[in-house]
Design a protein around this motif. Structure first.
Motif, PDB file in Angstrom:
ATOM      1  N   GLY A 142       0.805  -1.210   0.000  1.00 42.29           N
ATOM      2  CA  GLY A 142       0.000   0.000   0.000  1.00 42.29           C
ATOM      3  C   GLY A 142       0.839   1.260   0.000  1.00 42.29           C
ATOM      4  N   GLU A 143       1.912   1.278   0.791  1.00 40.87           N
ATOM      5  CA  GLU A 143       2.781   2.455   0.841  1.00 40.87           C
ATOM      6  C   GLU A 143       3.409   2.733  -0.513  1.00 40.87           C
ATOM      7  OE1 GLU A 143       7.143   3.179   2.621  1.00 40.87           O
ATOM      8  OE2 GLU A 143       5.645   2.875   4.187  1.00 40.87           O
ATOM      9  N   THR A 144       3.883   1.682  -1.170  1.00 40.19           N
ATOM     10  CA  THR A 144       4.485   1.845  -2.496  1.00 40.19           C
ATOM     11  C   THR A 144       3.490   2.427  -3.489  1.00 40.19           C
ATOM     12  OG1 THR A 144       5.939  -0.051  -2.075  1.00 40.19           O
ATOM     13  CG2 THR A 144       5.666   0.640  -4.362  1.00 40.19           C
ATOM     14  N   ALA A 145       2.257   1.915  -3.461  1.00 42.11           N
ATOM     15  CA  ALA A 145       1.235   2.399  -4.390  1.00 42.11           C
ATOM     16  C   ALA A 145       0.931   3.880  -4.165  1.00 42.11           C
ATOM     17  CB  ALA A 145      -0.033   1.565  -4.231  1.00 42.11           C
ATOM     18  N   VAL A 146       0.853   4.303  -2.895  1.00 41.95           N
ATOM     19  CA  VAL A 146       0.561   5.710  -2.600  1.00 41.95           C
ATOM     20  C   VAL A 146       1.725   6.595  -3.032  1.00 41.95           C
ATOM     21  CG1 VAL A 146       0.068   7.371  -0.764  1.00 41.95           C
ATOM     22  CG2 VAL A 146      -0.988   5.120  -0.706  1.00 41.95           C
ATOM     23  N   VAL A 147       2.955   6.150  -2.799  1.00 37.68           N
ATOM     24  CA  VAL A 147       4.120   6.943  -3.198  1.00 37.68           C
ATOM     25  C   VAL A 147       4.175   7.089  -4.716  1.00 37.68           C
ATOM     26  CG1 VAL A 147       6.645   7.053  -3.196  1.00 37.68           C
ATOM     27  CG2 VAL A 147       5.444   6.316  -1.143  1.00 37.68           C
ATOM     28  N   LEU A 148       3.889   6.013  -5.445  1.00 38.10           N
ATOM     29  CA  LEU A 148       3.874   6.097  -6.905  1.00 38.10           C
ATOM     30  C   LEU A 148       2.764   7.032  -7.389  1.00 38.10           C
ATOM     31  CD1 LEU A 148       4.556   2.368  -7.877  1.00 38.10           C
ATOM     32  CD2 LEU A 148       6.154   4.292  -7.912  1.00 38.10           C
ATOM     33  N   LEU A 149       1.619   7.032  -6.700  1.00 37.43           N
ATOM     34  CA  LEU A 149       0.544   7.965  -7.038  1.00 37.43           C
ATOM     35  C   LEU A 149       0.985   9.404  -6.795  1.00 37.43           C
ATOM     36  CD1 LEU A 149      -2.428   8.477  -7.844  1.00 37.43           C
ATOM     37  CD2 LEU A 149      -3.038   8.144  -5.433  1.00 37.43           C
ATOM     38  N   PHE A 150       1.689   9.623  -5.701  1.00 38.67           N
ATOM     39  CA  PHE A 150       2.221  10.951  -5.384  1.00 38.67           C
ATOM     40  C   PHE A 150       3.184  11.433  -6.476  1.00 38.67           C
ATOM     41  CE2 PHE A 150       6.025  12.776  -3.039  1.00 38.67           C
ATOM     42  CZ  PHE A 150       5.587  14.095  -3.094  1.00 38.67           C
ATOM     43  N   LEU A 158      -7.049  20.253  -4.266  1.00 38.01           N
ATOM     44  CA  LEU A 158      -6.972  20.144  -2.810  1.00 38.01           C
ATOM     45  C   LEU A 158      -7.494  18.795  -2.337  1.00 38.01           C
ATOM     46  CD1 LEU A 158      -6.521  21.413   0.008  1.00 38.01           C
ATOM     47  CD2 LEU A 158      -8.815  22.390  -0.172  1.00 38.01           C
ATOM     48  N   LEU A 159      -8.597  18.334  -2.909  1.00 38.76           N
ATOM     49  CA  LEU A 159      -9.156  17.033  -2.533  1.00 38.76           C
ATOM     50  C   LEU A 159      -8.169  15.913  -2.807  1.00 38.76           C
ATOM     51  CD1 LEU A 159     -11.529  15.230  -1.654  1.00 38.76           C
ATOM     52  CD2 LEU A 159     -12.339  15.288  -4.029  1.00 38.76           C
ATOM     53  N   LEU A 160      -7.498  15.963  -3.956  1.00 43.00           N
ATOM     54  CA  LEU A 160      -6.509  14.942  -4.296  1.00 43.00           C
ATOM     55  C   LEU A 160      -5.335  14.987  -3.330  1.00 43.00           C
ATOM     56  CD1 LEU A 160      -5.650  12.703  -6.204  1.00 43.00           C
ATOM     57  CD2 LEU A 160      -4.627  14.440  -7.692  1.00 43.00           C
ATOM     58  N   ALA A 161      -4.871  16.195  -2.992  1.00 41.04           N
ATOM     59  CA  ALA A 161      -3.744  16.334  -2.069  1.00 41.04           C
ATOM     60  C   ALA A 161      -4.084  15.778  -0.693  1.00 41.04           C
ATOM     61  CB  ALA A 161      -3.343  17.807  -1.960  1.00 41.04           C
ATOM     62  N   VAL A 162      -5.271  16.101  -0.190  1.00 42.99           N
ATOM     63  CA  VAL A 162      -5.695  15.613   1.125  1.00 42.99           C
ATOM     64  C   VAL A 162      -5.852  14.095   1.112  1.00 42.99           C
ATOM     65  CG1 VAL A 162      -7.548  15.691   2.842  1.00 42.99           C
ATOM     66  CG2 VAL A 162      -6.795  17.794   1.732  1.00 42.99           C
ATOM     67  N   THR A 163      -6.414  13.560   0.035  1.00 42.46           N
ATOM     68  CA  THR A 163      -6.636  12.113  -0.046  1.00 42.46           C
ATOM     69  C   THR A 163      -5.327  11.342  -0.102  1.00 42.46           C
ATOM     70  OG1 THR A 163      -8.719  12.505  -1.218  1.00 42.46           O
ATOM     71  CG2 THR A 163      -7.773  10.300  -1.362  1.00 42.46           C
ATOM     72  N   VAL A 164      -4.388  11.792  -0.925  1.00 45.52           N
ATOM     73  CA  VAL A 164      -3.103  11.097  -1.048  1.00 45.52           C
ATOM     74  C   VAL A 164      -2.340  11.132   0.281  1.00 45.52           C
ATOM     75  CG1 VAL A 164      -0.840  11.144  -2.158  1.00 45.52           C
ATOM     76  CG2 VAL A 164      -2.904  11.454  -3.526  1.00 45.52           C
ATOM     77  N   SER A 165      -2.292  12.283   0.926  1.00 40.63           N
ATOM     78  CA  SER A 165      -1.585  12.368   2.209  1.00 40.63           C
ATOM     79  C   SER A 165      -2.296  11.532   3.276  1.00 40.63           C
ATOM     80  CB  SER A 165      -1.461  13.827   2.653  1.00 40.63           C
ATOM     81  OG  SER A 165      -2.732  14.434   2.780  1.00 40.63           O
ATOM     82  N   GLY A 166      -3.638  11.479   3.231  1.00 37.21           N
ATOM     83  CA  GLY A 166      -4.375  10.641   4.177  1.00 37.21           C
ATOM     84  C   GLY A 166      -4.110   9.164   3.961  1.00 37.21           C
ATOM     85  N   LEU A 167      -4.044   8.740   2.714  1.00 37.88           N
ATOM     86  CA  LEU A 167      -3.721   7.346   2.414  1.00 37.88           C
ATOM     87  C   LEU A 167      -2.294   7.002   2.809  1.00 37.88           C
ATOM     88  CD1 LEU A 167      -5.447   6.928  -1.076  1.00 37.88           C
ATOM     89  CD2 LEU A 167      -6.165   5.934   1.108  1.00 37.88           C
ATOM     90  N   LEU A 168      -1.374   7.957   2.643  1.00 37.10           N
ATOM     91  CA  LEU A 168       0.001   7.714   3.070  1.00 37.10           C
ATOM     92  C   LEU A 168       0.063   7.511   4.586  1.00 37.10           C
ATOM     93  CD1 LEU A 168       2.983   7.529   2.298  1.00 37.10           C
ATOM     94  CD2 LEU A 168       3.149   9.994   2.626  1.00 37.10           C
ATOM     95  N   GLU A 169      -0.698   8.316   5.326  1.00 41.67           N
ATOM     96  CA  GLU A 169      -0.742   8.143   6.788  1.00 41.67           C
ATOM     97  C   GLU A 169      -1.277   6.764   7.153  1.00 41.67           C
ATOM     98  OE1 GLU A 169      -2.255   8.002  10.774  1.00 41.67           O
ATOM     99  OE2 GLU A 169      -3.520   7.980   8.985  1.00 41.67           O
ATOM    100  N   ALA A 170      -2.211   6.246   6.363  1.00 42.46           N
ATOM    101  CA  ALA A 170      -2.810   4.949   6.651  1.00 42.46           C
ATOM    102  C   ALA A 170      -1.855   3.798   6.367  1.00 42.46           C
ATOM    103  CB  ALA A 170      -4.083   4.773   5.827  1.00 42.46           C
ATOM    104  N   TYR A 171      -1.040   3.928   5.338  1.00 43.73           N
ATOM    105  CA  TYR A 171      -0.240   2.797   4.881  1.00 43.73           C
ATOM    106  C   TYR A 171       1.219   2.817   5.351  1.00 43.73           C
ATOM    107  CZ  TYR A 171      -3.725   0.750   1.735  1.00 43.73           C
ATOM    108  OH  TYR A 171      -4.821   0.123   1.226  1.00 43.73           O
ATOM    109  N   THR A 172       1.783   3.998   5.577  1.00 48.62           N
ATOM    110  CA  THR A 172       3.218   4.023   5.826  1.00 48.62           C
ATOM    111  C   THR A 172       3.572   3.486   7.206  1.00 48.62           C
ATOM    112  OG1 THR A 172       5.187   5.420   5.793  1.00 48.62           O
ATOM    113  CG2 THR A 172       3.215   6.390   6.748  1.00 48.62           C
ATOM    114  N   ALA A 173       4.709   2.805   7.272  1.00 45.84           N
ATOM    115  CA  ALA A 173       5.263   2.346   8.544  1.00 45.84           C
ATOM    116  C   ALA A 173       6.394   3.264   8.993  1.00 45.84           C
ATOM    117  CB  ALA A 173       5.778   0.909   8.399  1.00 45.84           C
ATOM    118  N   GLN A 174       6.618   4.342   8.238  1.00 43.36           N
ATOM    119  CA  GLN A 174       7.682   5.286   8.572  1.00 43.36           C
ATOM    120  C   GLN A 174       7.162   6.314   9.578  1.00 43.36           C
ATOM    121  OE1 GLN A 174      10.716   4.447   7.107  1.00 43.36           O
ATOM    122  NE2 GLN A 174       9.385   2.778   6.468  1.00 43.36           N
TER     123      GLN A 174
END
Length: 571
Positions: free
Chosen positions: A14-22, A539-555
């Motif tokens: 999940g983290e990889t997918a969100v980073v690639l989306l970013f 703005l919606l895309l930015a908030v969603t991507v950062s929210g998904l990163l918070e959900a998936y990242t272990a960093q």
């Protein structure tokens, strides 16, 4: 081939997918003038992805003394800082087309982009070598040849694109060579620094976290060194590297913050050397007297601290900035230039910190409330502290962030070195607010929260056509992360993964709360005179991507999420 497939699939989480989306979102916003920069970021991401896949399936990570239980985070750590710089370049490109900034600012940031990406590339090359050696020792069957070839291909292609881009923007061949050497020095410095950091503070960070911190420090103090070179060596000012890329005007506050941080980071080395000299000059019996030894070390520490911050660093500040008076006096005059507003703000901060810390410290000792929830109250406190100051006193907040970071650094040095009489007291107090990502050797949570709020504000100085960008850290950490944790802890049922603790309900609450805060903040900014140009879909895309990163990242999310959110808001 089967092992290769399994290796590759294990790297796509999940983290990889969100980073690639970013990364895709950043690349999608590129103008044609920055096409080579985007191509370089793509190759850097490709290299980081396959180095991460190889690292996560090999035993080589144990050699680097990373934090136990944490994923490598190589992809996220490698692309975050270059993506931030590229987003700033996109923003400045818009300003340049409107003739609102000078060409020199764009060229300066371009060199910062190549320097930041070179730090990531240098560490990736280092990791590639470490992993290759580790797999060589285990025999040919353990080697993931496809991933290794792809990562090496990305490294080579990035180097080619970087060289071509710098050559096309240079006036002479000498300037091209000089720029390439400067970029190469950043990469080498990052490799040495990350090795030193992981050896000095073992089990305190993942590779991705160490890479982000290393890249930031090398970039920050490399800029400081170049600024000093411009002043020291006058004849180099004719070079395109120093006169254009590093000769731009800096604010007094930025110079003061740079000097403070440099002095505090140099303090441990100076202190260690002076203590060795002092102990050699004393008799053995005196050295064995523990109390006298602790008092002597304490006196040396505070004398060194005072000498560096009052004498050495101000001399550098006056040299590079041409202050009309001593920097400490300049700070006093700056504060008292608007005494009612700024002193009132200071009193408000002190009262809020005193009440909050006293309250939550007592709760942490006597209550069964989970520590992670107690820590989120500090995120809310950051919102109440920083939002009013950011709207009405942004320059004073810049200086206050620098002072707070300097205090945190000094206290952490005192805690680590157990400097009498404060060392043990600070250690006991700080331990009340630690979590699983902190260690007894190094406590980083308070640093990451402060820097997560401060960096978007510092980076938004100068031209900024996206008024929400300075609020990126406050919104993502103070509101989004806090609401996600609280709602997820109390009401969360559906988890994003079988092994993780993050819930879909918490993520939805975090995203919704940030959007709600933005809907309140936008009219408030408009009423204070800001010209708003933030598109709600973006703005919606930015908030969603950062929210998904918070959900998936272990960093360490306090470090990465504000920077990712800031980058997306710049677009």
């Amino acid at each position: 081939m089967a092992s290769t497939a399994s290796s590759s699939s294990s790297g796509f989480n999940g983290e990889t997918a969100v980073v690639l989306l970013f990364i895709a979102r950043v690349l999608f916003s590129l103008p044609l003038s920055l096409l080579l920069h985007g191509l370089a970021l793509s190759f850097l991401a490709l290299s980081a992805l396959f180095v991460e896949i190889t690292a996560d399936t090999s035993p080589s990570l144990s050699l680097l003394k990373t934090r136990p239980g944490a994923s490598s985070g190589i992809l996220l750590g490698a692309v975050t800082l270059p993506a931030v710089m590229l987003s700033k370049l996109i923003q400045l490109s818009r300003a340049l087309s409107l003739h609102e900034v000078a060409t020199e600012e764009l060229e300066y940031l371009t060199m910062q982009y190549w320097a930041s990406s070179a730090t990531s590339l240098g560490v990736l090359v280092f990791l590639y070598i470490v992993i290759s050696r580790a797999t060589d020792n285990m025999g040919p069957r353990s080697r993931n040849s496809l991933d290794a070839k792809l990562s090496l291909s990305g490294i080579v292609l990035y180097s080619v694109v970087c060289s071509v881009s710098l050559a096309t923007t240079s006036l002479t061949g000498f300037d091209t060579v000089l720029k390439l050497l400067w970029v190469l020095c950043h990469g080498l410095a990052a490799v040495k620094l990350i090795q030193h950091s992981l050896n000095t503070f073992p089990s305190c960070a993942s590779i991705g976290e160490a890479l982000l911190v290393t890249g930031g420090l090398v970039l920050y103090f490399g800029d400081m060194l170049a600024c000093t070179i411009v002043k020291v060596i006058g004849f180099l000012s004719s070079s395109d590297l120093v006169s254009v890329q590093y000769g731009i005007k800096r604010s007094e506050i930025a110079t003061i913050i740079q000097g403070l941080l440099l002095g505090l980071l140099l303090l441990p080395m100076v202190f260690k050397y002076v203590v060795k000299v002092w102990e050699r000059s004393l008799s053995r019996a005196y050295c064995e007297a523990r109390t006298c030894n602790e008092i002597g070390r304490s006196l040396i520490f505070f004398a060194s601290l005072g000498f560096i911050l009052i004498v050495i660093i101000p001399l550098w500040m006056q040299f590079v900035q041409d202050f009309n008076l001593h920097p400490l006096l300049w700070v006093m005059s700056f504060v008292f230039s608007e005494p009612l507003k700024r002193l009132s703000l200071c009193i408000y901060w002190v009262c809020l910190i005193y009440v909050s810390v006293l309250r939550f410290y007592n709760i942490s000792k006597n209550s069964k409330i989970e520590r992670i929830l107690l820590r989120k109250y500090y995120h809310l406190m950051a919102v109440s502290m920083f939002v009013p100051a950011l709207i009405f006193q942004p320059k004073f907040l810049d200086l206050a962030f620098g002072a707070a970071l300097a205090i945190f650094l000094a206290l952490e040095i005192i805690r680590v070195w157990r400097i009498w009489p404060l060392g043990q007291l600070v250690h006991q107090f700080m331990n009340a607010f630690t979590d699983h990502r902190d260690s007894d050797l190094l406590i980083v949570s308070h640093f990451s929260l402060l820097l997560g709020c401060a960096l978007p504000i510092w980076m938004s100085s100068g031209y900024n056509d996206r008024p929400l960008t300075p609020f990126a850290g406050i919104l993502s950490l103070g509101i989004g992360d806090t609401m996600a944790s609280m709602v997820g802890h109390k009401y969360g049922v559906l988890r994003w993964s079988k092994t993780g603790k993050k819930t879909i309900e918490g993520t939805a609450a975090g995203i919704t709360s940030v959007l709600a805060a933005c809907s309140v903040l936008v009219p408030l900014l408009a009423s204070t005179g800001y010209i708003l140009s933030q598109h709600w879909l973006s703005l919606l895309l930015a908030v969603t991507v950062s929210g998904l990163l918070e959900a998936y990242t272990a960093q360490l999310d306090n470090a990465f999420i504000p920077l990712v959110f800031y980058s997306l808001l710049c677009l």
